[in-house]
Design a protein around this motif. Sequence first.
Motif, PDB file in Angstrom:
ATOM      1  N   GLU A 196      26.017  52.532  92.592  1.00 54.90           N
ATOM      2  CA  GLU A 196      27.292  51.935  92.168  1.00 54.90           C
ATOM      3  C   GLU A 196      27.171  51.410  90.733  1.00 54.90           C
ATOM      4  O   GLU A 196      28.103  51.548  89.948  1.00 54.90           O
ATOM      5  N   ALA A 197      26.019  50.830  90.398  1.00 49.22           N
ATOM      6  CA  ALA A 197      25.800  50.317  89.044  1.00 49.22           C
ATOM      7  C   ALA A 197      25.789  51.463  88.033  1.00 49.22           C
ATOM      8  O   ALA A 197      26.375  51.348  86.939  1.00 49.22           O
ATOM      9  N   LYS A 198      25.128  52.568  88.383  1.00 54.43           N
ATOM     10  CA  LYS A 198      25.104  53.733  87.495  1.00 54.43           C
ATOM     11  C   LYS A 198      26.508  54.281  87.303  1.00 54.43           C
ATOM     12  O   LYS A 198      26.889  54.670  86.194  1.00 54.43           O
ATOM     13  N   ALA A 199      27.295  54.318  88.384  1.00 51.83           N
ATOM     14  CA  ALA A 199      28.671  54.823  88.300  1.00 51.83           C
ATOM     15  C   ALA A 199      29.530  53.931  87.414  1.00 51.83           C
ATOM     16  O   ALA A 199      30.338  54.421  86.612  1.00 51.83           O
ATOM     17  N   ALA A 200      29.357  52.612  87.531  1.00 55.63           N
ATOM     18  CA  ALA A 200      30.127  51.684  86.708  1.00 55.63           C
ATOM     19  C   ALA A 200      29.768  51.857  85.234  1.00 55.63           C
ATOM     20  O   ALA A 200      30.656  51.856  84.365  1.00 55.63           O
ATOM     21  N   ALA A 201      28.473  52.040  84.951  1.00 51.50           N
ATOM     22  CA  ALA A 201      28.046  52.238  83.561  1.00 51.50           C
ATOM     23  C   ALA A 201      28.593  53.553  83.012  1.00 51.50           C
ATOM     24  O   ALA A 201      29.023  53.627  81.854  1.00 51.50           O
ATOM     25  N   ASP A 202      28.603  54.591  83.850  1.00 56.37           N
ATOM     26  CA  ASP A 202      29.108  55.889  83.406  1.00 56.37           C
ATOM     27  C   ASP A 202      30.622  55.837  83.202  1.00 56.37           C
ATOM     28  O   ASP A 202      31.164  56.471  82.299  1.00 56.37           O
ATOM     29  N   LYS A 203      31.318  55.072  84.034  1.00 55.95           N
ATOM     30  CA  LYS A 203      32.767  54.913  83.872  1.00 55.95           C
ATOM     31  C   LYS A 203      33.069  54.212  82.549  1.00 55.95           C
ATOM     32  O   LYS A 203      33.985  54.608  81.824  1.00 55.95           O
TER      33      LYS A 203
END
Length: 102
Positions: free
Chosen positions: A76-83
């Motif tokens: 989820e953290a990686k997804a938030a950073a990518d977003k």
Amino acid sequence: MAKAASKRTGGGKVEKKRAKKDPNAPKRGLSAYMFFANEQRDNVRDENPGVSFGQVGKLLGLRWKALSEKQRAPYEAKAAADKKRYEDEKQAYNAQGDEDSS
């Protein structure tokens, strides 16, 4: 954005043609599941030799559903950073487009 052209065919159906996508446009951010799947795909193939492409996806989906919230947190953290990366790149891309059209 350019409007898609449409034309009627002999059967009465309307065919819509899409405008060409700009190859310089930023790529969309990956979801948490996609980060998980990219990381685990090789493991699933190693544990299940000869499994089909569709079966790999099903196994990945089952593994994702089995994860707890705590186990999902890094993805989820990686997804938030990518977003965030995508939004920043999109904003810069749109600002560049506004400068070019002026």
